[in-house]
Write an enzyme that holds these catalytic residues in place. Structure first.
Site, PDB file in Angstrom:
ATOM      1  CE1 TYR A   1      -2.885  -3.158   0.488  1.00  0.00           C
ATOM      2  CE2 TYR A   1      -3.433  -2.402   2.695  1.00  0.00           C
ATOM      3  CZ  TYR A   1      -3.576  -3.315   1.673  1.00  0.00           C
ATOM      4  OH  TYR A   1      -4.430  -4.380   1.836  1.00  0.00           O
TER       5      TYR A   1
ATOM      6  CG  HIS B   1      -0.968  -8.840   0.635  1.00  0.00           C
ATOM      7  ND1 HIS B   1      -0.484  -7.562   0.622  1.00  0.00           N
ATOM      8  CD2 HIS B   1      -2.300  -8.719   0.443  1.00  0.00           C
ATOM      9  CE1 HIS B   1      -1.468  -6.706   0.442  1.00  0.00           C
ATOM     10  NE2 HIS B   1      -2.584  -7.379   0.323  1.00  0.00           N
TER      11      HIS B   1
END
Length: 235
Positions: A57, A113
């Site tokens: 991010y 992730h």
């Protein structure tokens, strides 16, 4: 007026006392580093005490800065970050990079992730997460976007399942089979995109429930997640 209380769930943590995770977290996907601080200041004022970020991010520095500037004791803010699939061969190095950007000594929750099964590295990466937890660097460990076959392989090859699995989950994608596996094995289910990217705005069932209770469609959907026992991270 004080912020509303947020319920908690328990994450197992390698044979020690369970870790309490707030059931509602603030997701920071697509929130730029120079904006995330102001967003989190508003979130903290509204009662959020759980922040979800990731190296991918590119806002971990802003998240860490916002936590420090909040003035809240460290143990009052639950922080999650994630290891991206390209870092599965260097989990410890990736983790230290995230911790440096966040400015933290101990992380509350570290997740893989994606399984990226074509790489065939997620089992070894999971072992690295377990080692970091056992060393006391991370309080709890889990995964994102793993399906039953991936979870079962972790159990078969390492003897330990994740404490939590973060997956896309909402009334339009209910993941019933996966949730049943989670329930059977004491894996907490965490929802990303819990509001279905706004696609439930005009859903007639949701609209009827909202009208009956004089609330918004989003409140109906968020309540559904909580009543189903999920951890959720709206943005």
């Amino acid at each position: 007026m004080s912020a509303p209380a947020v319920p908690f769930q328990s994450l197992r943590s390698g044979g020690v006392s369970a870790v309490a995770i707030p059931s509602v977290g603030f997701g920071t996907w697509e929130v730029p580093d120079d904006v995330v601080g102001a967003a989190l200041a508003d979130a903290f004022a509204a009662g959020y005490r759980h922040v979800d970020t990731a190296r991918l991010y590119r806002n971990e520095e802003g998240v860490g800065r916002a936590i420090r500037e909040s003035g809240m004791p460290r143990d009052q803010v639950f922080v999650t970050t994630k290891v991206w699939q390209t870092d599965f061969g260097r989990v410890r190095e990736a983790f230290e990079g995230s911790m440096g950007r966040l400015g933290l000594d101990v992380l509350d929750l570290l997740l893989l992730h994606w399984p990226a099964p074509a790489q065939d590295r997620y089992v070894d990466a999971w072992r690295d997460l377990l080692a970091l937890r056992d060393e006391g660097r991370v309080r709890a460990v889990g995964v994102c976007n793993f399906q039953i076959a991936h979870l079962q392989r972790l159990a078969d090859e390492t003897g330990e399942l994740p404490a939590i699995n973060q997956v896309e989950l909402h009334p339009l994608l209910q993941q019933r089979e996966l949730r049943a596996f989670h329930a059977e094995h004491a894996i907490v289910t965490e929802s990303w995109s819990p509001l279905a990217r706004g696609h439930l705005t005009d859903d007639p069932v949701v609209a009827r429930i909202a009208a009956r209770h004089a609330v918004t469609w989003a409140q109906v959907v968020l309540r559904w997640h909580l009543q189903e026992g999920f951890v959720l991270i709206p943005r």
